[in-house]
Each structure stands twice: as C-alpha cells, then as structure tokens.
Design a protein around this motif. Structure first.
Motif, PDB file in Angstrom:
ATOM      1  N   THR A 272      28.284  16.468 -68.438  1.00  0.00           N
ATOM      2  CA  THR A 272      27.663  15.360 -67.986  1.00  0.00           C
ATOM      3  C   THR A 272      28.980  14.327 -68.283  1.00  0.00           C
ATOM      4  OG1 THR A 272      26.917  14.720 -69.916  1.00  0.00           O
ATOM      5  CG2 THR A 272      25.625  15.651 -68.268  1.00  0.00           C
ATOM      6  N   THR A 273      29.189  13.052 -67.503  1.00  0.00           N
ATOM      7  CA  THR A 273      30.197  12.138 -67.755  1.00  0.00           C
ATOM      8  C   THR A 273      29.698  10.915 -68.001  1.00  0.00           C
ATOM      9  OG1 THR A 273      30.417  11.712 -65.462  1.00  0.00           O
ATOM     10  CG2 THR A 273      31.670  13.388 -66.219  1.00  0.00           C
ATOM     11  N   TYR A 274      30.387  10.073 -68.737  1.00  0.00           N
ATOM     12  CA  TYR A 274      29.972   8.621 -69.068  1.00  0.00           C
ATOM     13  C   TYR A 274      29.776   8.030 -67.584  1.00  0.00           C
ATOM     14  CZ  TYR A 274      30.197   3.968 -70.999  1.00  0.00           C
ATOM     15  OH  TYR A 274      29.810   2.693 -71.229  1.00  0.00           O
ATOM     16  N   ALA A 275      30.604   7.890 -66.893  1.00  0.00           N
ATOM     17  CA  ALA A 275      30.794   7.133 -65.956  1.00  0.00           C
ATOM     18  C   ALA A 275      29.304   7.473 -64.868  1.00  0.00           C
ATOM     19  CB  ALA A 275      31.924   7.661 -64.913  1.00  0.00           C
ATOM     20  N   LYS A 276      28.906   8.700 -65.016  1.00  0.00           N
ATOM     21  CA  LYS A 276      27.523   9.093 -64.231  1.00  0.00           C
ATOM     22  C   LYS A 276      26.544   9.178 -65.173  1.00  0.00           C
ATOM     23  CE  LYS A 276      28.016  11.768 -60.755  1.00  0.00           C
ATOM     24  NZ  LYS A 276      28.083  10.696 -59.482  1.00  0.00           N
ATOM     25  N   ARG A 277      26.324   8.690 -66.253  1.00  0.00           N
ATOM     26  CA  ARG A 277      25.620   8.828 -67.411  1.00  0.00           C
ATOM     27  C   ARG A 277      24.116   8.563 -66.947  1.00  0.00           C
ATOM     28  NH1 ARG A 277      28.382   4.457 -68.033  1.00  0.00           N
ATOM     29  NH2 ARG A 277      27.255   2.388 -68.669  1.00  0.00           N
ATOM     30  N   ASN A 278      23.696   7.748 -66.143  1.00  0.00           N
ATOM     31  CA  ASN A 278      22.434   7.430 -65.730  1.00  0.00           C
ATOM     32  C   ASN A 278      21.874   7.877 -64.432  1.00  0.00           C
ATOM     33  OD1 ASN A 278      21.884   5.631 -67.938  1.00  0.00           O
ATOM     34  ND2 ASN A 278      23.009   3.996 -66.844  1.00  0.00           N
ATOM     35  N   ASP A 279      22.979   9.047 -64.093  1.00  0.00           N
ATOM     36  CA  ASP A 279      22.641   9.536 -62.736  1.00  0.00           C
ATOM     37  C   ASP A 279      21.807  11.076 -62.875  1.00  0.00           C
ATOM     38  OD1 ASP A 279      23.993   7.558 -61.526  1.00  0.00           O
ATOM     39  OD2 ASP A 279      25.633   9.016 -60.858  1.00  0.00           O
ATOM     40  N   TYR A 280      21.735  11.423 -63.961  1.00  0.00           N
ATOM     41  CA  TYR A 280      21.162  12.939 -64.455  1.00  0.00           C
ATOM     42  C   TYR A 280      19.697  12.672 -64.874  1.00  0.00           C
ATOM     43  CZ  TYR A 280      26.183  13.544 -64.613  1.00  0.00           C
ATOM     44  OH  TYR A 280      27.486  13.615 -64.400  1.00  0.00           O
ATOM     45  N   ASN A 281      19.076  13.916 -64.244  1.00  0.00           N
ATOM     46  CA  ASN A 281      17.663  14.029 -64.732  1.00  0.00           C
ATOM     47  C   ASN A 281      17.252  15.379 -64.737  1.00  0.00           C
ATOM     48  OD1 ASN A 281      15.079  13.191 -65.603  1.00  0.00           O
ATOM     49  ND2 ASN A 281      14.944  11.363 -64.182  1.00  0.00           N
ATOM     50  N   MET A 282      16.347  15.600 -65.547  1.00  0.00           N
ATOM     51  CA  MET A 282      15.591  17.176 -65.560  1.00  0.00           C
ATOM     52  C   MET A 282      14.284  16.884 -64.701  1.00  0.00           C
ATOM     53  SD  MET A 282      14.722  19.845 -68.371  1.00  0.00           S
ATOM     54  CE  MET A 282      13.285  19.384 -68.933  1.00  0.00           C
ATOM     55  N   ALA A 283      14.216  17.700 -63.792  1.00  0.00           N
ATOM     56  CA  ALA A 283      12.750  17.692 -62.916  1.00  0.00           C
ATOM     57  C   ALA A 283      11.649  18.344 -63.164  1.00  0.00           C
ATOM     58  CB  ALA A 283      13.253  17.697 -61.425  1.00  0.00           C
ATOM     59  N   TRP A 284      12.131  19.638 -63.737  1.00  0.00           N
ATOM     60  CA  TRP A 284      11.099  20.674 -64.151  1.00  0.00           C
ATOM     61  C   TRP A 284      11.732  21.621 -65.055  1.00  0.00           C
ATOM     62  CZ3 TRP A 284      12.334  20.368 -59.040  1.00  0.00           C
ATOM     63  CH2 TRP A 284      13.165  21.466 -58.278  1.00  0.00           C
ATOM     64  N   PHE A 285      10.763  22.480 -65.712  1.00  0.00           N
ATOM     65  CA  PHE A 285      11.118  23.435 -66.543  1.00  0.00           C
ATOM     66  C   PHE A 285       9.943  24.215 -66.717  1.00  0.00           C
ATOM     67  CE2 PHE A 285      12.152  26.023 -70.477  1.00  0.00           C
ATOM     68  CZ  PHE A 285      13.447  26.174 -70.385  1.00  0.00           C
ATOM     69  N   ALA A 286      10.317  25.909 -66.573  1.00  0.00           N
ATOM     70  CA  ALA A 286       9.185  26.926 -66.770  1.00  0.00           C
ATOM     71  C   ALA A 286       9.798  27.889 -67.479  1.00  0.00           C
ATOM     72  CB  ALA A 286       8.332  26.815 -65.493  1.00  0.00           C
ATOM     73  N   ILE A 287       8.860  28.536 -68.178  1.00  0.00           N
ATOM     74  CA  ILE A 287       9.135  29.832 -68.697  1.00  0.00           C
ATOM     75  C   ILE A 287       8.184  30.791 -68.260  1.00  0.00           C
ATOM     76  CG2 ILE A 287       9.836  31.664 -70.590  1.00  0.00           C
ATOM     77  CD1 ILE A 287      10.587  28.965 -72.114  1.00  0.00           C
TER      78      ILE A 287
END
Length: 699
Positions: A272-287
């Motif tokens: 991840t980068t500081y310039a795009k710090r608010n652009d990322y998200n985790m939308a789901w996770f399953a095991i």
C-alpha cells in the motif's frame, strides 16, 4: 415438533423390499386445508410414505388377501403391526382397505387438532401369487462411518473500513493488520478435534479506488505465511458508477499448517502507499476447510453426498462498463480464476421472487448472476442461485438424515435454502422473516433484518423423499445504492443418509435463528425409547462461532456436558452424560445404558466480541437447524422381509427368498439362508382396484 416416521422422519421400521408390482395405475388424492400448516404437511408426508412402503413391501396386498378369505383378525393384525412401526408414537391412525374393517390406534389422542387423509387406489397384482420371505435379525451391528466434510470455518462479510480503527484516516495503510490494526492480533477459528484434515483454502476480497491496483496480503495461518502479491489478485469488476476496482485472491492452506482444534490467523496488508492510503478496503474473507470425521452408525446405513456446482458473479439492471466493456454483469470461475462478461439482462422482481409459487425462480437457478429488483424500497439485490437434483432409491427405504452445507463468499448478505416437495418449492431457511409456502405462517429466522444471517448447515432430513429430489441455494448482496457486489458459492453439497433395513434413527433439529447479540441460547427436547444405543448432537452453529456449550437438564438444574472454543462436528451426548451427570444414562463413558424418557438439552453459542472479526454489526450469534440431536437404535423392530410376484406359488416364494438374501448381502450381513421363512398367498381373486384410506391426526 418431533416428526418421526419415514422418508422425512426417523423412527420408521422399514422392510427390505425389492420387487416389482405389476400395477397398471395408482390414483392418489389429499384431504388437507388449502393453507396447511407445517404439522399438516408433516402428517401428509407420513401418510404418503406409509402407503408407499406398505404397497411396495406387500403389506396391503397381504391384508387384502386375508380380508378376502375372511380372516379379518389376521388382516388387522398385519396392518396394525406395520402401522405401529411406521407412524410416530404421537400420531393416531386409521387405515381402511376397500370395504373391509379398519385397523386403527388412537394413541390416546381423543381430540384432534391436525388431521390429514391420504387415499390411494391400487391395482391388484396380475401375477396371481405373492411370495413373502422374512428373516429375523435381532440387532444391527454398529460400525464407524467416515464423513467427508467441507465447511466454512470462518467468514467475514462487510467492508473492513466500516470498523475502527480502519475507518480512521489512513485506513489499511495506517492500520495494516487484521486483526487489530497497527499490530498483529490473532483471530481464532476451530476445526473439530477429531477431524483428519485434508486441506483448506481462503478467499480475500480487495477493493481499490481510483482505478488502482489491489494491495498485497500476507495471510498467516498458525504463524505460517501465505503471500498474495498484488498481481496475484484476480480483477473481478469495476463497481457500477465508480472508479473502484474489485479483486479476489485464493490462497491454499496445507493440512500440515492446520490442526484439529483451535487455529489462529491474521492478515497483513502490504504494497500500500501513502498517496493512496484511503483507497484500499477488504471486502470479504472466508476460510473453507476439508476434513474427515467418524462416528458410529448401525451397519446398513448408506451416506450419499451430492455436490452443487460452484457459482459466482454480479449482475446489474442496466448495461454499463464493469471492466470488460459494457455488460449486464460479470461471471467468476473460482477454479480457473477467469472472469467473463454477462451480456444478457437478468432481472427478477422481489414480488415474483417471494411469491408463493417460487417455480419462477427456476429460470434463474443456473448459477448465472441476476438482479432482484426492489428487494425493499429503493434497494436491489445481486444474486446467484444453484440447484442440485438427485435420485434416492425408489424403494422401501428409510431416509434417516439429510443436510445442506452452504459455503458462501463475497459480498453475501442473505441466503435462502429450498427443497422441492413434489409440487412446489418449500423454503427451509431464509435469512429473514419469510413466508415459507405452502404454509401461511411467517417464520422468524432472525431477531433483526437478517443481515449476515448465513447458514453453514441446514437440516432437511424430513424433506427428502424416495425417488427424485431437488434442493436449491440462493444467495444475494443487498444493494442500497449502486454497489452491486460479487457473491459466490463454493463446494456446497447435500448429504442424505438412508437404509433398506428396519433401522430406527430419530432426529430432533434445533430452530434456525440469528440473535441480536453475540450470545444465544436455545433448548431442545428429545425422547429416548427402550433399546436406544447412541445419542449424538450434530453441531450447526454460525460460521463465526467462538464458543460452543452444551448442557443437559437434570432435576431442574443445568449441567455442562461440553464447553469449548472448538465447535465439534458431532458429540456423543450419551457418553458425555454417562461420564458425569447421568441425566439420561447409567454406567460410565465407555459402557452405558440409555434410560427411556424425554430430556432437554441446551446449546449456547458465542460470537466474536470484536465485531470486526466477522463483519456482523453486533457479533451476532447463530444456531441453525443443522444443530440436531439424533437418537440411534441397534435393534430391528421387525422381521426383515420382501415380497415378489409370479404366476405360480413356488416361483413367487423362491423369488422372494432370493431377493431377501441379495438385499441382506448388499447391506453387509452374512446370514444363514436356511433360517429364512417364506410363504405364498393367492392374490388372483382380489378386485382389480383396491382403495386404501389412511387417516392421521394429532392432538
């Protein structure tokens, strides 16, 4: 309601019958209210199964022959003995064959509240003679049955930035660990302690605004790192009306990195980068884990597994740019990682979707995504639906148990499971309050709006039938604006356990329910009768369960039988009870006797206290109908017998013996054919049409 009986119940005593009825026609009608409740449905199914079995095993023809010859007492005795075995103890019955006397037992039910009538017109056998053969096998041997299980052992369904601290400035850049945030914190999940683990995999959903690339992720399973580089995340789609791009990564988990019992994981977001710090998200996770487990069942129980096709994707109501050109959706193949565009508009209105005749959903249950229009006011649904059709032997089998295993991933908010009842679809689960046709009552499955009420295991043993079966799973994402998200199903399947032997197996399922908090308790009564050998509790808790506790009531006091962070596949309740409480057993954990009676078990499930672990807004605890008590009996309640037809008496008798011997051998039993008993009855003087009426009622 403790429904016990045949195809859909469990204390049926079934004959071993493989024979051909040379009948030219069978006419059936039902006498039921137009809007019958579940108890009437249950009675109707019991009546239908009883008539089917008694036709196939020759009971009705034998009784008709005895009536015809003037032996009314003998005919009534045969019918009463068989009906006592096939009809649950809490259900009164009356059977009338043609114009002869009736065989009946009111079971002490003097006032009836629920009544069902089934009439069947049988055509008389054309061969002239019916041969019957029987063999007395006193007790079924118990043997270990291996069960191959695929189930979701952890599920997160939400946007991670909806939770603190990721909702703060800097998002996943400033707080690169899930769990906790700035530092790593394990999230615990469990695999049954007696499981032999084959493998597992996990799915992680990523989003990146401004047409950005995905982040990378290091997922640590029990300290073992599995790296997902940004270029390994599969691009799925652009979110409608935005510049946000969606990705998915599938990581494989070696069996050596997992253990039976409590396991731990966390995710470290990288690249991840500081310039795009608010652009990322985790939308789901399953095991999702694959393992085998064993428990003892009577010899002769057959367990079948029927897999659904995998399906995933998203659909939109109007064609738009989704990342692969203008399209009505995207279809995702989890096995190959390929994504293709959906070029056909597929929209179904919510009014149609929830209509009493859900046969219209048949046009959409092919695994290709579709839109549910006007799910609620100004809110759509993005859905996928799959169906599994399969055939169980169309003989005198007893269906002892059945369940649907649902493994969902992606932006799934709600789910529905249906079973075809022979005329229409019947919902056995829906994430929120839903009219389950053909009943008229509203069934409550949740304390709230059902958000995140996604089952792992749903019991359907009382819905399956001999012959052709259909089961359907539908999942959807609730779309409050334009955020149509991918939804998917992976490795879902149906299990069905049945037998051709007169084995008794009673199920007492819990009720599917999602609580409004992270703790929920539900009680269930179960009955043990003379000769019970084993009492199991199959677990059916939410896929984010942190603790599973089982208690038994004795003299008004609750005693712990099991209390652990490990959610089991099945518990031997009798052994646990005999080890200490002795509420319904005597002896010890390794050598016990079950005391006949009615008892109450209580199950408490606890969800996560950190809501960001599961994505639920309140860590909502859930119990599903897959959570069920099963009481197993080793003693056969009747002779094992078959029937066959032929023009000559001796031929009919020998055919019946041969079929009986074959069936016992197929079930794994070595028997002495010299101990077979047989007879031949003349059926040539029976009327061409034999009307049979069976009335059932409960108080």
């Amino acid at each position: 309601m403790d429904d016990r009986g045949l195809i859909f119940t469990t204390d049926a005593t079934l004959a071993l019958v493989i024979f051909i009825v040379f009948a030219s026609a069978m006419v059936t009608y039902y006498a039921m209210p137009n809007y019958a409740g579940q108890d009437q449905q249950s009675l109707e199914r019991i009546a239908g199964d009883a008539l089917r079995i008694m036709e196939y095993d020759g009971t009705i023809y034998t009784a008709a022959s005895l009536y015809q010859s003037g032996n009314e007492t003998g005919a009534n005795d045969i019918l009463t003995e068989r009906l006592d075995q096939l009809i649950p103890n809490n259900t009164a019955y009356k059977m009338t064959v043609d114009d002869f006397a009736s065989a009946e037992n009111d079971r002490g039910v003097l006032v009836s509240k629920n009544i069902a009538t089934r009439v069947q017109v049988l055509s008389a056998p054309q061969e002239g003679w019916m041969g019957r053969a029987w063999y007395k096998l006193e007790k079924a041997e118990f043997e270990d049955q291996q069960n191959n299980v695929t189930t979701t052992v952890w599920n997160f369904h939400n946007w991670l930035t909806n939770f603190n601290p990721w909702s703060g400035s800097g998002g996943l850049y400033s707080y690169p660990f899930w769990g906790r945030g700035s530092t790593a914190q394990n999230i615990a999940f469990s695999i049954p302690s007696d499981a032999v683990i084959s493998n597992a995999f996990f799915l992680i959903g990523s989003s990146s605004a401004n047409n950005g690339a995905s982040y990378g992720a290091d997922t640590y399973i029990n300290g073992n790192r599995i790296r997902g580089n940004p270029n390994q995340f599969i691009f799925l789609n652009s979110r409608p009306g935005t510049t946000t791009r969606m990705y998915n990564f599938q990581g494989n988990i070696s069996a050596s990195n997992l253990s039976a019992g409590v396991n731990n994981f966390y995710v470290n977001f990288i690249n991840t980068t500081y310039a795009k710090r608010n652009d990322y998200n985790m939308a789901w996770f399953a095991i999702i884990a694959n393992y085998t487990t064993n428990f003892k069942v009577p010899k002769g129980v057959i367990n079948e597994k029927y897999s659904f096709p995998d399906a995933a994707g998203l659909a939109v109501p109007t064609a738009q740019e989704l990342g692969g050109g203008s399209a009505f959706g995207r279809i995702y193949d989890l096995d190959t990682g390929t994504v293709t565009s959906l070029n056909t508009r597929r929209v179904m209105s919510w009014a149609t979707f929830r209509d009493s005749n859900r046969n219209l959903l048949d046009n959409y249950d092919d695994g290709i995504p579709f839109v549910i229009d006007d799910l609620v006011t100004n809110e759509d649904g993005c859905a996928v639906s799959v169906i599994r059709e399969f055939d169980l032997p169309n003989e005198t089998i007893s269906i002892l148990d059945g369940a649907v295993y649902v493994n969902a991933y992606g932006g799934v908010d709600n789910a529905m499971v249906e079973v075809w009842n022979g005329n229409q679809w019947e919902a056995v689960f829906c994430s929120f309050d839903f009219k389950s046709t053909p009943t008229s009552s509203i069934t409550d499955y949740t304390a709230g709006d059902g958000y995140g009420n996604l089952p792992g295991i749903i019991y359907i043993g009382d819905k399956l039938r001999a012959g052709h079966n259909k089961v359907r799973i539908t999942i959807w994402d609730r779309v409050p604006s334009t955020d149509y998200d991918l939804v998917g199903l992976a490795d879902c399947y149906v299990t069905a356990s049945y037998t051709k032997l007169p084995i008794k197996w009673n199920n007492f399922p819990f009720y599917s329910y999602q609580a409004s908090s992270n703790s929920y308790t539900q009680t269930r009564s179960f009955t043990t009768e003379s000769g019970a050998k084993e009492v199991y509790l199959f677990a059916g808790a939410g896929t984010d369960t942190k603790n599973y506790r089982v208690q038994i009531n004795k003299g008004g006091t609750w005693y712990n039988l099991y209390d652990s962070a490990i959610v089991p596949y099945a518990l031997n309740l009798a052994s646990l009870d005999a080890a200490g409480t002795k509420a319904f057993t005597t002896g010890n954990a390794g050598n016990y006797t079950i005391t006949p009676g009615t008892y109450t078990v209580r199950v408490t499930v606890t969800g996560p206290s950190n809501y960001w672990e599961s994505g639920d807004t309140a860590g909502n605890a859930e119990i599903y109908s897959g959570n069920r008590v099963a009481v197993l009996y080793p003693e056969f309640l009747s002779n094992i017998w078959t029937a066959s037809y032929a023009p000559e008496a001796e031929t009919a008798r020998l055919r019946a013996i041969a079929k009986l011997n074959q069936t016992l051998q197929e079930a794994g039993y070595d028997v002495d054919p010299s101990l077979f008993r047989s007879e031949a009855l003349f059926t040539g003087d029976l009327p061409n049409n034999i009307p049979v009426r069976l009335d059932l009622w409960r108080g």
